[in-house]
Motif scaffolding. Structure first.
Motif, PDB file in Angstrom:
ATOM      1  N   HIS A 116      47.033 -25.423  93.726  1.00 10.89           N
ATOM      2  CA  HIS A 116      46.242 -24.347  93.150  1.00 10.89           C
ATOM      3  C   HIS A 116      45.653 -24.870  91.851  1.00 10.89           C
ATOM      4  O   HIS A 116      46.372 -25.460  91.043  1.00 10.89           O
ATOM      5  N   ILE A 117      44.362 -24.655  91.662  1.00 10.43           N
ATOM      6  CA  ILE A 117      43.710 -25.302  90.521  1.00 10.43           C
ATOM      7  C   ILE A 117      44.274 -24.809  89.190  1.00 10.43           C
ATOM      8  O   ILE A 117      44.415 -25.589  88.243  1.00 10.43           O
ATOM      9  N   ALA A 118      44.680 -23.551  89.133  1.00  9.98           N
ATOM     10  CA  ALA A 118      45.228 -23.042  87.875  1.00  9.98           C
ATOM     11  C   ALA A 118      46.578 -23.687  87.555  1.00  9.98           C
ATOM     12  O   ALA A 118      46.912 -23.913  86.391  1.00  9.98           O
ATOM     13  N   VAL A 119      47.345 -23.994  88.596  1.00  8.68           N
ATOM     14  CA  VAL A 119      48.656 -24.616  88.376  1.00  8.68           C
ATOM     15  C   VAL A 119      48.474 -26.045  87.861  1.00  8.68           C
ATOM     16  O   VAL A 119      49.167 -26.486  86.937  1.00  8.68           O
ATOM     17  N   VAL A 120      47.515 -26.765  88.446  1.00  5.86           N
ATOM     18  CA  VAL A 120      47.204 -28.111  87.941  1.00  5.86           C
ATOM     19  C   VAL A 120      46.851 -28.028  86.469  1.00  5.86           C
ATOM     20  O   VAL A 120      47.302 -28.820  85.644  1.00  5.86           O
ATOM     21  N   TRP A 121      46.059 -27.016  86.146  1.00  4.56           N
ATOM     22  CA  TRP A 121      45.601 -26.846  84.769  1.00  4.56           C
ATOM     23  C   TRP A 121      46.777 -26.614  83.817  1.00  4.56           C
ATOM     24  O   TRP A 121      46.852 -27.197  82.737  1.00  4.56           O
ATOM     25  N   ILE A 122      47.727 -25.768  84.235  1.00  3.70           N
ATOM     26  CA  ILE A 122      48.881 -25.487  83.378  1.00  3.70           C
ATOM     27  C   ILE A 122      49.673 -26.767  83.111  1.00  3.70           C
ATOM     28  O   ILE A 122      50.039 -27.078  81.971  1.00  3.70           O
ATOM     29  N   ILE A 165      37.163 -23.344  85.764  1.00  5.49           N
ATOM     30  CA  ILE A 165      37.876 -22.471  86.703  1.00  5.49           C
ATOM     31  C   ILE A 165      37.226 -21.084  86.727  1.00  5.49           C
ATOM     32  O   ILE A 165      37.069 -20.471  87.785  1.00  5.49           O
ATOM     33  N   LEU A 166      36.813 -20.609  85.538  1.00  6.09           N
ATOM     34  CA  LEU A 166      36.156 -19.293  85.488  1.00  6.09           C
ATOM     35  C   LEU A 166      34.861 -19.303  86.297  1.00  6.09           C
ATOM     36  O   LEU A 166      34.586 -18.373  87.071  1.00  6.09           O
ATOM     37  N   PHE A 167      34.066 -20.377  86.136  1.00  6.16           N
ATOM     38  CA  PHE A 167      32.821 -20.470  86.908  1.00  6.16           C
ATOM     39  C   PHE A 167      33.114 -20.577  88.400  1.00  6.16           C
ATOM     40  O   PHE A 167      32.390 -20.025  89.231  1.00  6.16           O
ATOM     41  N   LEU A 168      34.203 -21.298  88.703  1.00  7.31           N
ATOM     42  CA  LEU A 168      34.583 -21.431  90.109  1.00  7.31           C
ATOM     43  C   LEU A 168      34.888 -20.055  90.697  1.00  7.31           C
ATOM     44  O   LEU A 168      34.463 -19.730  91.815  1.00  7.31           O
ATOM     45  N   SER A 169      35.599 -19.233  89.918  1.00  6.61           N
ATOM     46  CA  SER A 169      35.914 -17.894  90.423  1.00  6.61           C
ATOM     47  C   SER A 169      34.643 -17.071  90.570  1.00  6.61           C
ATOM     48  O   SER A 169      34.534 -16.235  91.462  1.00  6.61           O
ATOM     49  N   LEU A 170      33.641 -17.326  89.688  1.00 10.55           N
ATOM     50  CA  LEU A 170      32.370 -16.602  89.824  1.00 10.55           C
ATOM     51  C   LEU A 170      31.613 -17.040  91.072  1.00 10.55           C
ATOM     52  O   LEU A 170      30.951 -16.227  91.725  1.00 10.55           O
ATOM     53  N   SER A 171      31.714 -18.336  91.383  1.00  9.50           N
ATOM     54  CA  SER A 171      30.995 -18.801  92.570  1.00  9.50           C
ATOM     55  C   SER A 171      31.680 -18.309  93.839  1.00  9.50           C
ATOM     56  O   SER A 171      31.132 -18.401  94.927  1.00  9.50           O
ATOM     57  N   PHE A 172      32.884 -17.785  93.670  1.00 13.75           N
ATOM     58  CA  PHE A 172      33.724 -17.452  94.808  1.00 13.75           C
ATOM     59  C   PHE A 172      33.683 -15.967  95.129  1.00 13.75           C
ATOM     60  O   PHE A 172      34.335 -15.528  96.073  1.00 13.75           O
TER      61      PHE A 172
END
Lengths: 476, 210
Positions: A116-122, A165-172
């Motif tokens: 999960h991209i957010a987990v990688v980020w953490i 990640i925020l932009f990714l969620s917007l594209s999603f």
């Protein structure tokens, strides 16, 4: 299982921070290595399984995890030598050092496996924290400067990844799903809005370059490797760089499955070429041997990303190259401490005739030099050759010629310094204080260099299969 | 109402770009914290109470009380001079900030129509780039930190824009904020103040490739 691993590692890490006793420190760090090995074994046995929802033992994660575990054992051994022979060592600095190493290896391992991209980020954030403790080990002005620059640039870079990640969620938003796991993103890659995805990729890529050591955020890593103790610098230039690679690779897989593939490869290619160019320029100029090794890492990351940009066989070569680079570069950094012990200096002008003072160590430096400049029989010769082949096949002949010219410059600059270190006597060097260094301390370096040559020239089928599975999702 | 708040936020950036005194920077940062709370309050409609309390703590208590107080304490303790000491004149700063805002507006118009309110996009991106500009154009380390805090505020605005669909991302943003601020402010600014008596980036140039 990964929950147990994380809890155990964090407990050991905090135990190390708060216990200043020597015996207890070393027991705990050995215990951590056992936990790390056991976890790696478990991951190998449970290939492709998902655990704790957010972690998958996939092929890329497994390759990197194995690399990290293999490198972490000699890293702890050399840290032991380094800490015990250091004059400034206090129980507190030892405890902090080993606690930070534990945390760093754990965070990096978890980031490899996260799906999960957010987990990688953490976990990327946590590596910044633990790496900064390692860089600040000497607690002097220069170490503080290096740490400050590292922390500040990494803070900006993780902010960039978050914006991505925020932009990714917007594209999603068209997919009507709020699950940002790589699998789900890949599943809905046709629904991703391309203009938001462009922005997302730009920001995530730029953010992870701080960890990967690529243009534009490579500076933090160079300063950090210069100021961190040798074994810690070895970790920073091997497993942390692999983490940056994993971060970029996983998002690249998603972008590659959309019509943006061509654009993304252009972005990656430009950053890679500029990294090579910068590495060449600085390596001609730099006289500090540790910084020279750090710039060599920038060069190799440029090559890895050129392979990614070229596609085809380049994907395979990129993964192979980053693994081999991790082995070779970490052994060079492990060897650096012996070099420093003999000459008490980092400047090439004050180092020389190393063969006379430490024959085994000098052989490691020579072999590592041959490996790192990708001369045959080095394993990296194979991966670099494949990268050039992929560029040739992608019809980037002009770029290939320029890259080869830059590499020639880099090899010339590196060779000039390394041969000076090995053969030409240093001026005004007092030979009476040279310590005797046991040749056995170079064993791990020989094993790592030999392993890199073996993996490059005669890769085991299982290793090839793992790489092939990890790049299977990329369009060929 | 939401747009008014966001525009006020944007104006505060222009004010920052021509501010001379360090205390002005701190005060503007504190004000931005309050603005962010109201933006969050109006934007996130179906949010549970616990999350709202978390956002309240983050914006009002952390952003506009704890951080400014700490910055003032550092300013006082390290005897940092009051001038911001930019490399460029204020007038040029103002023009550059304006250029950044205009560029983001043009950029927002080229984006395909999504569910995002364009105002959020413009404010967030121009805050981000203005923060980067502050970092590049100011001489003191503490102004670099303030530039970073401005970037964080921009990121928070952006995370609010997707907060209705993915509340998790707002919480992640808060985590980033607290983690990075504590790391940068708490640990290192303190240390740097102790080691380097007058904190100026020109003193941090000893690591070089000679």
């Amino acid at each position: 299982m990964i929950t147990i691993y994380l809890i155990a590692s964090v407990l050991i890490g905090t135990g190390l921070f708060f216990n200043r006793g020597k015996a207890l420190n070393y027991t705990l760090i050995c215990l951590f290595l056992l936990v790390q090995c056991a976890f790696t074994m478990y991951a190998c046995l449970h290939y492709t399984e998902t655990t704790a929802n957010y972690f998958t033992f996939d092929s890329l994660g497994l390759i990197m995890l194995l690399t990290a575990t293999i490198i972490s054992i000699p890293a702890v051994f050399h840290s032991y030598i380094y800490i015990e022979e250091s004059e400034e060592m206090t129980p507190r600095s030892r405890a902090t050092y080993f606690g930070a190493i534990t945390l760093l290896i754990t965070a990096v391992s978890a980031a490899y496996l996260a799906n999960h991209i957010a987990v990688v980020w953490i976990f990327t954030e946590i590596t910044t924290l633990s790496a900064s403790a390692l860089i600040y080990h000497h607690r002097n002005k220069l170490a503080l400067e290096g740490t400050w620059k590292y922390v500040f640039i990494c803070a900006i870079s993780i902010t960039f990844v978050f914006i991505g990640i925020l932009f990714l969620s917007l594209s999603f938003v068209n997919a009507h799903s709020d699950d940002l796991s790589y699998k789900n993103l890949l599943l809905h890659s046709s629904l991703l809005n391309s203009s938001w995805l462009r922005l997302a990729f730009l920001f995530i890529f730029t953010g992870f370059t701080a960890k990967l050591g690529l243009f534009p955020m490579f500076t933090a890593g160079v300063d950090a490797k210069d100021k961190a103790p040798g074994p810690a610098a070895a970790l920073l230039s091997s497993i942390v760089m692999c983490m940056g690679f994993v971060g970029i690779f996983r998002i690249y897989v998603i972008v590659a499955n959309t019509p943006l593939l061509h654009w993304a490869s252009l972005v990656v290619g430009i950053a890679a070429f500029l990294s090579l160019f910068i590495a060449a320029v600085y390596m001609i100029k730099v006289k500090n041997i540790k910084r020279m090794m750090a710039y060599s890492s920038v060069e190799h990351m440029g090559l890895v990303m050129l392979g990614m940009a070229a596609g085809g066989i380049g994907y395979y070569a990129a993964v192979l190259h980053i693994v081999l680079h991790a082995f070779v570069k970490s052994s060079l950094f492990f060897q650096y401490n012996q070099l420093y012990k003999v000459f008490k200096n980092k400047n090439v002008y004050h180092i020389g005739n190393y063969f006379k003072y430490n024959t085994t160590g000098a052989m490691v430096v020579l072999f590592a030099f041959i490996s790192v400049t990708a001369m045959p029989p080095s394993g990296m010769f194979v991966s670099e050759f494949l990268i050039f082949r992929s560029m040739f096949e992608a019809n980037q002949l002009l770029l290939l010629i320029v890259v080869l010219l830059l590499l020639t410059l880099i090899i010339w600059a590196f060779a000039k310094s390394i041969f000076k270190i090995l053969f030409i006597p240093a001026v005004n060097f007092d030979e009476s204080t040279v310590p005797v260094i046991s040749p056995w301390r170079s064993t791990s370096q020989f094993i790592l260099l030999g392993g890199a040559a073996y993996l490059g020239l005669n890769p085991p089928i299982i290793f090839v299969d793992l790489i092939k599975t990890s790049i299977a999702l990329l369009p060929h | 109402m939401l747009h008014v708040l966001l525009i006020v936020f944007l104006i505060s950036l222009f004010y920052l770009s021509i501010a001379n005194r360090m205390t002005t920077y701190v005060n503007v940062l504190a004000m931005q914290g309050i603005l962010l709370f109201f933006v969050a309050f109006f934007e996130l409609k179906n949010i549970n109470t616990l999350n709202l309390i978390l956002i309240l703590l983050e914006t009002v208590i952390f952003k506009s009380l704890a951080v400014p107080l700490f910055l003032k304490y550092i300013l006082k303790r390290n005897n940092i001079t009051r001038e911001a000491e930019p490399y460029l004149p204020n007038f040029v700063s103002l023009i550059i900030t304006t250029a950044i805002v205009i560029t983001t507006i043009i950029l927002s118009n080229t984006m395909e129509e999504g569910k995002l309110d364009k105002m959020f996009f413009v404010v967030a991106l121009s805050t981000l780039f203005t923060g980067l500009y502050f970092i590049a154009s100011r001489r003191k380390i503490i102004t670099h930190v303030m530039g970073y805090l401005v970037i964080e505020n921009g990121v928070f605005v952006l995370s609010l824009a997707v907060g209705n669909e993915m509340p998790m991302l707002v919480n992640l943003g808060i985590m980033l904020d607290i983690f990075a601020s504590v790391l940068i402010l708490g640990v290192f600014l303190n240390k740097i103040g102790d080691v380097f008596k007058d904190i100026d980036v020109n003193q941090l140039t000893n690591l070089k490739d000679y």
